[in-house]
Write a protein that holds these residues in place. Structure first.
Motif, mmCIF file in Angstrom:
data_model
loop_
_atom_site.group_PDB
_atom_site.id
_atom_site.type_symbol
_atom_site.label_atom_id
_atom_site.label_comp_id
_atom_site.label_asym_id
_atom_site.label_seq_id
_atom_site.Cartn_x
_atom_site.Cartn_y
_atom_site.Cartn_z
ATOM 1 N N ASP A 169 0.831 -1.197 0.000
ATOM 2 C CA ASP A 169 0.000 0.000 0.000
ATOM 3 C C ASP A 169 0.876 1.262 0.000
ATOM 4 O OD1 ASP A 169 -2.899 1.059 0.857
ATOM 5 O OD2 ASP A 169 -1.361 2.185 1.944
ATOM 6 N N ASN A 171 0.286 4.323 0.895
ATOM 7 C CA ASN A 171 0.244 5.108 2.131
ATOM 8 C C ASN A 171 1.125 4.481 3.211
ATOM 9 O OD1 ASN A 171 -1.383 7.219 1.324
ATOM 10 N ND2 ASN A 171 -3.278 6.177 1.900
ATOM 11 N N LEU A 172 1.101 3.138 3.262
ATOM 12 C CA LEU A 172 1.970 2.469 4.234
ATOM 13 C C LEU A 172 3.441 2.713 3.889
ATOM 14 C CD1 LEU A 172 0.241 -0.957 4.979
ATOM 15 C CD2 LEU A 172 0.766 0.844 6.601
ATOM 16 N N GLN A 185 14.189 -2.798 7.478
ATOM 17 C CA GLN A 185 12.904 -2.734 8.185
ATOM 18 C C GLN A 185 11.743 -2.691 7.205
ATOM 19 O OE1 GLN A 185 13.668 0.810 10.522
ATOM 20 N NE2 GLN A 185 13.756 -0.370 12.420
ATOM 21 N N HIS A 189 9.144 -5.646 7.467
ATOM 22 C CA HIS A 189 7.851 -5.344 8.095
ATOM 23 C C HIS A 189 6.787 -4.872 7.124
ATOM 24 C CE1 HIS A 189 9.657 -6.075 11.914
ATOM 25 N NE2 HIS A 189 10.545 -5.114 11.747
ATOM 26 N N LEU A 190 7.170 -4.522 5.893
ATOM 27 C CA LEU A 190 6.167 -4.033 4.953
ATOM 28 C C LEU A 190 6.116 -4.863 3.672
ATOM 29 C CD1 LEU A 190 4.060 -1.971 4.071
ATOM 30 C CD2 LEU A 190 5.905 -0.558 3.179
ATOM 31 N N PRO A 193 5.464 -8.990 4.185
ATOM 32 C CA PRO A 193 4.064 -9.318 4.509
ATOM 33 C C PRO A 193 3.098 -8.993 3.371
ATOM 34 C CG PRO A 193 5.084 -8.147 6.337
ATOM 35 C CD PRO A 193 6.060 -8.098 5.206
ATOM 36 N N SER A 194 3.349 -7.883 2.652
ATOM 37 C CA SER A 194 2.461 -7.535 1.542
ATOM 38 C C SER A 194 2.571 -8.553 0.415
ATOM 39 C CB SER A 194 2.809 -6.163 0.965
ATOM 40 O OG SER A 194 2.772 -5.186 1.945
ATOM 41 N N TRP A 275 -5.586 -13.019 8.588
ATOM 42 C CA TRP A 275 -5.800 -11.655 8.100
ATOM 43 C C TRP A 275 -6.204 -11.543 6.645
ATOM 44 C CZ3 TRP A 275 -2.758 -9.250 4.311
ATOM 45 C CH2 TRP A 275 -1.588 -9.923 3.954
ATOM 46 N N PHE B 97 -3.499 9.443 7.654
ATOM 47 C CA PHE B 97 -3.879 9.438 6.241
ATOM 48 C C PHE B 97 -5.392 9.456 6.082
ATOM 49 C CE2 PHE B 97 0.291 7.563 6.477
ATOM 50 C CZ PHE B 97 0.952 8.106 5.393
ATOM 51 N N THR B 101 -5.100 3.159 6.881
ATOM 52 C CA THR B 101 -3.760 2.712 6.515
ATOM 53 C C THR B 101 -3.110 1.881 7.612
ATOM 54 O OG1 THR B 101 -3.565 4.767 5.275
ATOM 55 C CG2 THR B 101 -1.582 3.497 5.493
ATOM 56 N N MET B 103 -1.739 -1.969 8.858
ATOM 57 C CA MET B 103 -1.232 -3.200 8.250
ATOM 58 C C MET B 103 -2.215 -4.321 8.569
ATOM 59 S SD MET B 103 2.758 -2.828 9.351
ATOM 60 C CE MET B 103 2.374 -2.809 11.087
ATOM 61 N N PRO B 104 -2.842 -4.913 7.550
ATOM 62 C CA PRO B 104 -3.909 -5.889 7.824
ATOM 63 C C PRO B 104 -3.392 -7.166 8.476
ATOM 64 C CG PRO B 104 -3.412 -5.805 5.466
ATOM 65 C CD PRO B 104 -2.647 -4.690 6.112
ATOM 66 N N TRP B 105 -2.095 -7.442 8.333
ATOM 67 C CA TRP B 105 -1.562 -8.680 8.898
ATOM 68 C C TRP B 105 -1.180 -8.530 10.364
ATOM 69 C CZ3 TRP B 105 0.734 -5.961 4.868
ATOM 70 C CH2 TRP B 105 1.805 -5.166 5.219
ATOM 71 N N LEU B 114 4.284 0.069 15.706
ATOM 72 C CA LEU B 114 5.201 0.162 14.560
ATOM 73 C C LEU B 114 6.161 1.362 14.588
ATOM 74 C CD1 LEU B 114 5.855 -1.189 11.689
ATOM 75 C CD2 LEU B 114 4.565 0.753 10.819
ATOM 76 N N LEU B 118 10.166 0.909 14.580
ATOM 77 C CA LEU B 118 11.063 1.426 13.547
ATOM 78 C C LEU B 118 12.168 2.290 14.156
ATOM 79 C CD1 LEU B 118 8.556 2.291 10.681
ATOM 80 C CD2 LEU B 118 10.002 0.280 10.925
ATOM 81 N N TYR B 146 -7.592 -7.652 15.011
ATOM 82 C CA TYR B 146 -7.014 -7.328 13.715
ATOM 83 C C TYR B 146 -7.855 -6.212 13.091
ATOM 84 C CZ TYR B 146 -3.796 -11.184 13.912
ATOM 85 O OH TYR B 146 -2.770 -11.993 14.265
ATOM 86 N N ARG B 148 -9.337 -5.809 10.368
ATOM 87 C CA ARG B 148 -10.572 -6.181 9.676
ATOM 88 C C ARG B 148 -11.737 -6.399 10.644
ATOM 89 N NH1 ARG B 148 -11.481 -11.638 10.340
ATOM 90 N NH2 ARG B 148 -9.679 -12.720 11.139
#
Lengths: 284, 274
Positions: A169, A171-172, A185, A189-190, A193-194, A275, B97, B101, B103-105, B114, B118, B146, B148
């Protein structure tokens, strides 16, 4: 006047029952229905062969195939072990190669533009047409077969990994930039998983393809002897007109395929189940 | 512009130090579109500024440039004395945003964790701060859910908690509640106001709703499109003491009319009867 008492235990079970019962029934049906339908088809097959007196060298009855399976168990199992080894090794190498190259593609457009045509050429040229050449150039038959199966299984992993790593995504992505994430990272972490849903879809396809690749390559190689796979048993039985044995070997190939499908589906559910839209059950 | 009362010039919080200084900032995209032309603006510590305008007026573009996510073609932007995007630690800015936004997982906890992760913080060290941020937005009981499993409003709350977990000085919000229903929206408006007051934040809030901007802000920057530019800068004093009763006062309706008129003057005239 009558007094009606309601036993709380009964009442509660009555409240809970319909949904739980329905769920249980659904779960039972999911196991029972395929078994019932397969048994029905086998029964029909047995009956038709018996009723029409079809000779066993044309279409053997399921019972005869089962008997052959038991009789030739050790030789068939040896062959199955060979095919399993070939399939799993090629799948493993396809995963390693596909993921590494897919990451490289996702990192650099230039690398992708240079290498992608070769990947496509390898993919679109039927393996059965390339296999004879590979068998000529590679002296070790097992390696030659491994290369053939690998070529078939490799492409879906490569292309889905590359697409998946780019599908995060936006925005992410911005958010990771805002918090000054390191490249590692971001990947950990992004991007990974995506990419997972894409990768799992590719794994399901590649699992089946690696088996197909292993069988097709062995057909082309036409090898005989001790250290050979199920495809060789099928060929051999065909030459000797041992049709029941051919069916028995075929049956084992199917079982392998179904096994690979079940394992990859289970893995996918394990990784994405909590998920991802594709693995989430919804109440209707 | 049709004759309305003269617009009060934004004085801002004159005493407070300047946090954001935009000087003659323009943005031209590669295809030639001028997203923003000559925007100059000073935002002081503790202000609640709304960027209000129609689509394409460059309000989101301006917000992205302040955060450092988007480069600009000319001009200069400094945030807290540093050029935009070059702040020594990115955590000074919280960003919300348009969509949640998340993270779905990852669970709500992991999502809010997060920014700290980071920065290199371990889960143990960060736990208290994540929980504090979650209870700040009323999601303390949903840490393990989660995304969702949450409603739109709850997702947005999680998103705000994530922006707040680093204890930023500046909170940037890009049409955060545009997709929510009216009731959820006004509730979240009150919560954002609460955060602004209790945490001494500076907020820039991008919106296309006159009512939202008037209810929330101490200052409304009205922008126009084609090319994107600032056309009015309206101060609305008393934002730090407003309650939801403000919506019922004549001051509120007057302010809405004022801002609405300012906005109307920026719109292209379209004759629907033609």
């Amino acid at each position: 006047m009558s007094i009606s008492t309601i036993d709380p235990a009964v009442a509660e079970s009555e409240i809970l029952d319909p949904r739980i019962l329905l769920e249980r029934r659904e779960r039972r049906l999911r196991v029972i229905m395929p078994i019932v339908s397969i048994l029905a088809v086998l029964g029909l097959w047995e009956f038709l062969v018996w009723y029409n007196e079809v000779p066993h060298y044309l279409i053997p009855a399921p019972s005869l195939i089962a008997k052959t399976l038991v009789q030739d168990w050790s030789s068939l199992m040896q062959s199955a072990a060979f095919t399993v080894k070939l399939t799993l090794l090629s799948l493993g190498l396809a995963i390693i190669g596909g993921v590494l190259l897919g990451m490289l593609f996702a990192l650099s457009r230039t690398v992708e533009m240079c290498l992608f045509p070769f990947a496509v050429i390898l993919q679109v040229t039927p393996i059965i047409a390339i296999a004879p050449l590979i068998l000529i150039y590679v002296s070790n038959t097992f390696f030659a077969l491994l290369i053939c199966a690998w070529i078939v299984a490799f492409f879906p992993i490569l292309s889905n990994t590359a697409i998946g790593l780019r599908s995060a995504d936006h925005n992410l992505r911005d958010m990771f930039r805002l918090y000054q994430a390191t490249p590692w990272q971001r990947l950990r972490h992004l991007l990974i998983p995506s990419a997972l849903p894409y990768f799992m879809a590719a794994l399901k396809i590649a699992g089946g393809l690696s088996l197909i690749g292993a069988v097709v390559a062995e057909f082309v190689a036409g090898t005989a002897g001790q250290n050979t796979g199920l495809a060789s048993r099928i060929l051999e039985s065909s030459f000797r007109n041992e049709i029941p044995r051919m069916f028995a070997a075929l049956f084992l190939v199917s079982v392998l395929g179904v096994g690979i499908f079940l394992v990859t589906s289970w893995l996918s559910h394990l990784v994405l189940g909590h998920w991802h839209e594709s693995e989430i059950k919804r109440e209707t | 512009m049709n004759a309305a009362s003269p617009l009060p010039k934004a004085a801002g919080l004159t005493g407070a130090p300047v946090l954001i200084d935009m000087k003659d900032v323009s943005k031209r995209f590669a295809n030639g579109t001028v997203a923003l032309r000559g925007m100059s603006l000073q935002i002081r510590n503790g202000e609640f500024v709304s960027f209000l305008g129609p689509s394409g007026c460059g309000k989101s573009t301006a917000l992205k440039m302040i955060s450092g996510l988007l480069s600009f073609s000319s001009g200069s932007i400094t945030v807290n004395g540093h050029p935009a995007g070059e702040s020594p630690h990115g955590s000074d800015i919280g960003y919300v945003f348009q969509e949640a936004t998340l993270m779905p997982w990852a669970t709500v906890f992991e999502n809010v964790f997060l920014p700290l992760k980071l920065q290199g913080l371990g889960k143990g060290e960060a736990k208290a701060r994540v929980e504090e941020a979650l209870s700040m937005v009323g999601l303390a009981n949903f840490a393990r859910s989660y995304p969702r499993e949450l409603s739109g409003g709850m997702k947005m709350r999680a998103s705000i908690a994530r922006a707040m977990v680093t204890k930023p000085k500046l909170l940037l919000m890009d049409e955060p509640f545009a997709a929510l229903d009216e009731m959820t929206r006004s509730k979240l408006n009150d919560e954002v106001l609460g955060l602004w007051r209790s945490h001494g934040l500076t907020v820039i809030f991008v919106t296309h709703s006159v009512f939202e901007s008037v209810y929330l802000s101490s200052r409304v920057v009205v922008m126009a499109a084609r090319p994107g530019r600032v056309v009015h800068d309206i101060a609305l004093p008393g934002a730090d003491t407003r309650t939801s009763a403000y919506r019922m006062t004549s001051e509120y309706t007057d302010n809405c009319r004022l801002v609405s008129n300012a906005l109307e003057g920026t719109m292209d005239h379209v004759d629907l009867n033609h």
